[in-house]
Design an enzyme around this catalytic site. Structure first.
Site, PDB file in Angstrom:
ATOM      1  N   THR A 221       0.844  -1.196   0.000  1.00  0.00           N
ATOM      2  CA  THR A 221       0.000   0.000   0.000  1.00  0.00           C
ATOM      3  C   THR A 221       0.871   1.234   0.000  1.00  0.00           C
ATOM      4  O   THR A 221       1.881   1.270   0.703  1.00  0.00           O
ATOM      5  CB  THR A 221      -0.892   0.021   1.266  1.00  0.00           C
ATOM      6  OG1 THR A 221      -1.672  -1.161   1.325  1.00  0.00           O
ATOM      7  CG2 THR A 221      -1.813   1.235   1.274  1.00  0.00           C
ATOM      8  N   ARG A 249     -12.768  -9.652  -1.281  1.00  0.00           N
ATOM      9  CA  ARG A 249     -11.998  -9.302  -0.099  1.00  0.00           C
ATOM     10  C   ARG A 249     -11.662  -7.818  -0.075  1.00  0.00           C
ATOM     11  O   ARG A 249     -11.281  -7.236  -1.081  1.00  0.00           O
ATOM     12  CB  ARG A 249     -10.713 -10.118  -0.059  1.00  0.00           C
ATOM     13  CG  ARG A 249      -9.780  -9.797   1.122  1.00  0.00           C
ATOM     14  CD  ARG A 249      -8.689  -8.829   0.768  1.00  0.00           C
ATOM     15  NE  ARG A 249      -7.671  -8.732   1.826  1.00  0.00           N
ATOM     16  CZ  ARG A 249      -6.662  -7.872   1.826  1.00  0.00           C
ATOM     17  NH1 ARG A 249      -6.529  -7.007   0.825  1.00  0.00           N
ATOM     18  NH2 ARG A 249      -5.790  -7.849   2.802  1.00  0.00           N
ATOM     19  N   VAL A 250     -11.826  -7.197   1.093  1.00  0.00           N
ATOM     20  CA  VAL A 250     -11.401  -5.820   1.318  1.00  0.00           C
ATOM     21  C   VAL A 250     -10.453  -5.826   2.507  1.00  0.00           C
ATOM     22  O   VAL A 250     -10.788  -6.355   3.571  1.00  0.00           O
ATOM     23  CB  VAL A 250     -12.589  -4.886   1.601  1.00  0.00           C
ATOM     24  CG1 VAL A 250     -12.101  -3.482   1.959  1.00  0.00           C
ATOM     25  CG2 VAL A 250     -13.514  -4.825   0.389  1.00  0.00           C
ATOM     26  N   GLY A 275      -3.139  -6.567   5.740  1.00  0.00           N
ATOM     27  CA  GLY A 275      -4.323  -5.812   6.129  1.00  0.00           C
ATOM     28  C   GLY A 275      -5.379  -6.632   6.822  1.00  0.00           C
ATOM     29  O   GLY A 275      -6.124  -6.112   7.661  1.00  0.00           O
TER      30      GLY A 275
END
Length: 356
Positions: A221, A249-250, A275
């Site tokens: 990220t 998926r998040v 995450g």
């Protein structure tokens, strides 16, 4: 007449002195400042040019993260990056204004390449915080962003094809049995397993650890924080999420308090890593709240990471912390972390290395 001219000259001198004082005030102290995860130098430079020209922290964050999307940083940000199990590339992004505490975010967004700009549109033109999936894409297009665009690339599709050839390993499945090497998958306890199915189940049980699933080039990220000339803070993020993630998926990228957080009164934080684990702890919210209680950035960052490592010793992740005075630090676990900084005291971006 001479007295009048003298008075005018004196007034002009005072005005000029006032401008000088104001200019020095705007350029004194730690402002402006840009901090970003990883050596994303061009992204930091884009943010710096924006904030150094007098634009807001939010403007700078958007420009910086947008530059990373265009450059496809590490192959995990922007179009053409990390594919999911179906070979599709999607984008998660967030922007947060530390003055108003407003947040705009998008998740699992397809067909629109401008993730951070879509997130800002959510913040500007809705009363929501997060839009997801195809409806996030439809909203972004309705607000004028270019598209629809195929976010896959020849590189991402080649990567996905190679993964398929390797029987879709590694993956993020657990306690399941694939009917074929790449699914469909069923809960292991729900089937009357044949010897062959048991063999496949064992393969999944002994598949690679989380530390091998998450790394610099398969789960990354850009998280960026900016302090503008007025001392205001903003943060932003953008990512493709985990490579070979289960569709839908998040991760933590679009979650305020997890991937990033900003409060004008205290400071800001940005995060990167696993995450799925990190979002359970809201590490960036923890960092800012620890600084609110008086912790220095270095201790606040270490404390947030250690809380996660205590429960998940094999997790991989990192945070950076900055306080409202511009002091910054980082902490990490499971890998060596680098973050980039640009301030007015620097001639260019400087990269700081943090050992786990």
């Amino acid at each position: 007449m001479a007295t009048k001219n003298l008075f005018l000259s004196y007034t002009l001198l005072l005005a000029l002195l006032h401008l000088v004082v104001v200019h020095e005030a705007l350029n004194s102290g730690p402002y402006p400042l840009v901090v970003s995860t990883w050596p994303f130098l061009d992204a930091v430079r884009a943010a710096w040019r924006t904030v150094d020209s007098g634009f807001s922290a939010v403007d700078a964050v958007v420009e910086g993260c947008s530059a990373c999307e265009e450059l496809q940083c590490d192959g995990t940000v922007g179009p053409g990056g990390s594919p999911n199990e179906n070979g599709e590339t999607t984008i998660d992004a967030l922007v947060m204004d530390g003055v108003t505490m407003e947040v705009g975010a998008v998740a699992a967004m397809s067909y629109v390449k401008d993730g951070i700009r879509a997130a800002r549109l959510v913040m500007q033109h809705t009363k929501h915080t997060l839009l997801v999936g195809e409806q996030a894409s439809a909203f972004a297009l309705s607000m004028g962003l270019p598209g629809p665009t195929n976010l896959s690339s020849s590189e991402s599709l080649a990567k996905w094809s190679k993964w398929k050839e390797n029987r879709c390993q590694p993956n993020f499945r657990q306690n399941v049995v694939p009917i074929n090497s790449c699914g469909p998958y069923h809960p292991r306890d729900s089937l009357d397993l044949t010897k062959e199915a048991c063999s496949r189940a064992k393969l999944l049980e002994t598949s690679e650890s989380r530390s091998s699933l998450v790394g610099l080039h398969n789960h990354d990220t850009i998280a960026m924080a900016v302090i503008d000339r007025m001392g205001h803070l903003a943060v932003g993020t953008s990512t493709n999420g985990a490579t070979y993630k289960i569709p839908g998926r998040v991760g933590d990228g679009p979650i305020a308090g997890s991937s990033a957080y900003a409060d004008d009164e205290i400071g800001a934080c940005g995060a990167t890593g696993d995450g799925d684990i990190m979002m359970r702890f809201l590490p960036c919210y923890q960092v800012v709240e620890s600084m609110r209680l008086g912790m220095e950035p270095k201790l606040a960052a270490k404390d947030a990471i250690s809380r996660i490592a205590k429960k998940f010793p094999d997790f991989v992740g990192a945070v950076f912390a900055i306080n409202k005075n511009g002091k910054h630090a980082g902490a990490c676990h499971g890998w060596t972390f680098q973050y980039s900084v640009r301030s007015q005291e620097m001639d260019d971006v400087e990269v700081f290395t943090v050992l786990p």
